[in-house]
Design a protein around this motif. Structure first.
Motif, short mmCIF file in Angstrom:
data_model
loop_
_atom_site.label_atom_id
_atom_site.label_comp_id
_atom_site.label_asym_id
_atom_site.label_seq_id
_atom_site.Cartn_x
_atom_site.Cartn_y
_atom_site.Cartn_z
N ARG A 137 71.27 40.03 0.96
CA ARG A 137 72.69 40.23 0.71
C ARG A 137 73.30 38.88 0.40
N ALA A 188 71.98 33.67 -0.23
CA ALA A 188 71.48 35.01 0.08
C ALA A 188 70.83 34.98 1.46
N VAL A 189 71.03 36.02 2.23
CA VAL A 189 70.36 36.14 3.52
C VAL A 189 69.57 37.43 3.55
N VAL A 190 68.47 37.39 4.30
CA VAL A 190 67.57 38.52 4.33
C VAL A 190 68.15 39.62 5.22
N MET A 191 67.92 40.87 4.84
CA MET A 191 68.45 42.00 5.61
C MET A 191 67.65 42.19 6.89
N GLU A 192 68.31 42.72 7.89
CA GLU A 192 67.69 43.03 9.18
C GLU A 192 68.42 44.29 9.66
N PHE A 241 68.70 32.47 8.16
CA PHE A 241 69.57 33.51 8.71
C PHE A 241 69.01 34.90 8.43
N THR A 242 69.46 35.87 9.23
CA THR A 242 69.35 37.26 8.78
C THR A 242 70.76 37.79 8.60
N ALA A 243 70.88 38.83 7.78
CA ALA A 243 72.21 39.36 7.43
C ALA A 243 72.93 39.88 8.67
N TRP A 244 72.21 40.56 9.55
CA TRP A 244 72.85 41.12 10.73
C TRP A 244 73.27 40.00 11.69
N LEU A 283 77.60 29.78 7.97
CA LEU A 283 77.93 31.09 7.41
C LEU A 283 78.92 31.86 8.29
N ARG A 303 69.61 26.18 8.46
CA ARG A 303 68.99 25.29 7.47
C ARG A 303 69.45 23.84 7.67
N VAL A 319 74.35 37.13 10.77
CA VAL A 319 75.60 36.62 10.20
C VAL A 319 76.76 37.56 10.52
N ALA A 378 65.86 34.06 0.11
CA ALA A 378 66.57 34.07 1.39
C ALA A 378 65.84 33.47 2.57
#
Lengths: 306, 306
Positions: free
Chosen positions: B29, B44-48, A245-248, A272, A263, A250, B171
């Motif tokens: 995050r 945790a997920v990676v920021m974008e 995932f990426t945070a945005w 998520l 995943r 999600v 992440a």
């Protein structure tokens, strides 16, 4: 939508109505090189060609693509960029293999020319504003609150998609997207560029009037903001990936009420967003963790497509 | 360049002068969701994030990025798009975390404004022409014919890069590019978008006047045309990836005389261009095929970054 009428629509389309054509000679090319011991070897590499897209005589963009389904790619790109509307009727698509161009003609004069002119004047470069266009419809979309994802479907889909013959065996370096209904993969498109595969599915659905043929989207790629936006704009309420995932991504999925699952490997997955659509009817004891060879095959696919 | 003077330049930079900062709280995050058994989990997920780039007061593009090194990313992007020239002096970079903007100022009036104006008039949308700009310098570049790649360096680089702590552990969903000299990884940049990682390396090299610090480029991503073009324009004669090739990437590498190595895993690799630079001094018997756990870790990294 009641289960019964949903079924009747789904049943119009066979499993793998579109599937990878690993033997298509236009998609790969044989090359020679050397291996780690200096021996001469022959191998296949996936094609990557420019394709310049015109809408009603106006040049829009040059895309890099593997080259299959230029018609679906062209129409799907225009739809997903909000340059075509779902009610627009496409009256002609001219693909020129030699010039590497595809021209889409509509019966309505599209209004995107003014929009584009204004935007190029204010921002100089359209790359940023293309993204602005992408978001335009996002907040209006209402995703089906009654759609469900049974985990038994998820496990069946993953197994079917992982075992269908695909181009990886020939060349690697490719992404896949699959539109599914319940436990049935319907359209499986691939490309060197991840979002091209989605655009091809959008184009197929528009040209074949099958906008409601599927409710579940499976991708080999990451769940980025762009993937989430395109899935939502296509009205698909469930998005599954074996990647991360990426945070945005999600954030946007939560905002839109999209069910976002990542995943997904063997019996494992992480949801998520939108997890209220998930029905836990799958027998996880019957789903083995991925067989090492399958895991390796699948992960190599993604790795080569990274 | 004689071996001795090359060494003296390389020795100015330590191994992993820039390395991944997996513990940087801005890059990931924490989110909650559910797993395959319906249990609530934290992950945790990676920021974008969007980052809008200005050059001397003119808006150029909005990029999606993980957010580290916005200064290097901005300068590297402009260099790799031929909007900045290598002799241009950057007199200021203003990054605004809140507005998500970065402004690059040069002492010379850049000529790209006219270029951009002309191109947006002729093509409507800059996406295609940005690619045109990318190719502009490509045919003029002469890559160092005396550069070599020892397979012992290749094996040492792969081992060091695969074992350095990286963000994957937190992440996933991320790409990596590493500038190397001989058997030493110097700059290891990562991003959610593959070409951002290259641009950050280009930006670092420009701002630190270390244009000739390295001769070998390692990437986790596919060897596409874009990867090959950027590597050549940076004057780097050797490009290595654990992923696969595209046909146009191979064509461009052969045209430019770039050494192009893909599918590099354990002792195995395939060279499809410029193999005359390879010196087979590595002891393949001493290099085991990737340990299953390492292979899984590494492939997951790439898979999540697909």
């Amino acid at each position: 939508m009641p289960q019964e009428s949903a079924r009747s629509i789904f049943s119009l389309m066979e499993e793998f109505t579109v599937r990878p054509q690993p033997d298509d000679p236009r998609l790969t090319r044989a090359v020679t090189g050397i291996d780690h011991e200096g021996r001469t070897i022959a191998t296949a590499v996936v094609m990557e060609r420019p394709l310049t897209l015109f809408l009603n005589g106006r040049e829009i963009v040059t895309m890099m693509t593997i080259g299959d389904h230029p018609d679906y790619l062209a129409v799907g790109y225009l739809l997903n960029q909000n340059m075509l509307r779902s009610e627009d009727r496409v009256i002609g698509i001219d693909y020129d293999d030699e010039l590497e161009t595809v021209v889409v003609r509509t019966d309505r004069e599209t209004d995107f020319e003014d929009k584009l002119k204004k935007k190029t004047l204010t921002s100089g470069c359209a790359q940023g504003t293309v993204f602005g266009d992408l978001m335009e419809k996002f907040e209006e979309v209402r995703l089906d609150p009654d759609a469900v994802l049974r985990t038994s479907w998820l496990y069946a889909l993953t197994r079917k998609i992982n075992t269908v013959p695909s181009l990886y065996h020939a060349a690697g370096a490719i992404h896949g997207c699959v539109l599914c209904a319940e436990d049935r993969p319907l359209l499986y498109m691939r490309d060197v560029v991840r979002h091209n595969a989605i655009d091809k599915i959008a184009g197929y659905m528009h040209l074949n009037h099958s906008a409601h043929a599927g409710k579940i989207f499976y991708t080999t790629g990451r769940l980025t903001s762009e993937m989430v936006i395109k899935t939502v704009q296509m009205g698909i309420p469930i998005l599954i990936s074996r990647s991360g995932f990426t945070a945005w991504g999600v954030d946007l999925a939560r905002q839109a009420g999209l069910t976002l699952i990542g995943r997904a490997k063997g019996k494992r997955f992480v949801a998520l967003a939108g997890s209220e659509r998930i029905v836990f009817d799958g027998d996880t004891r019957a789903v083995e963790d991925e067989h090492p060879r399958l895991a390796r095959k699948a992960s190599l696919t993604e790795e080569d497509a990274a």
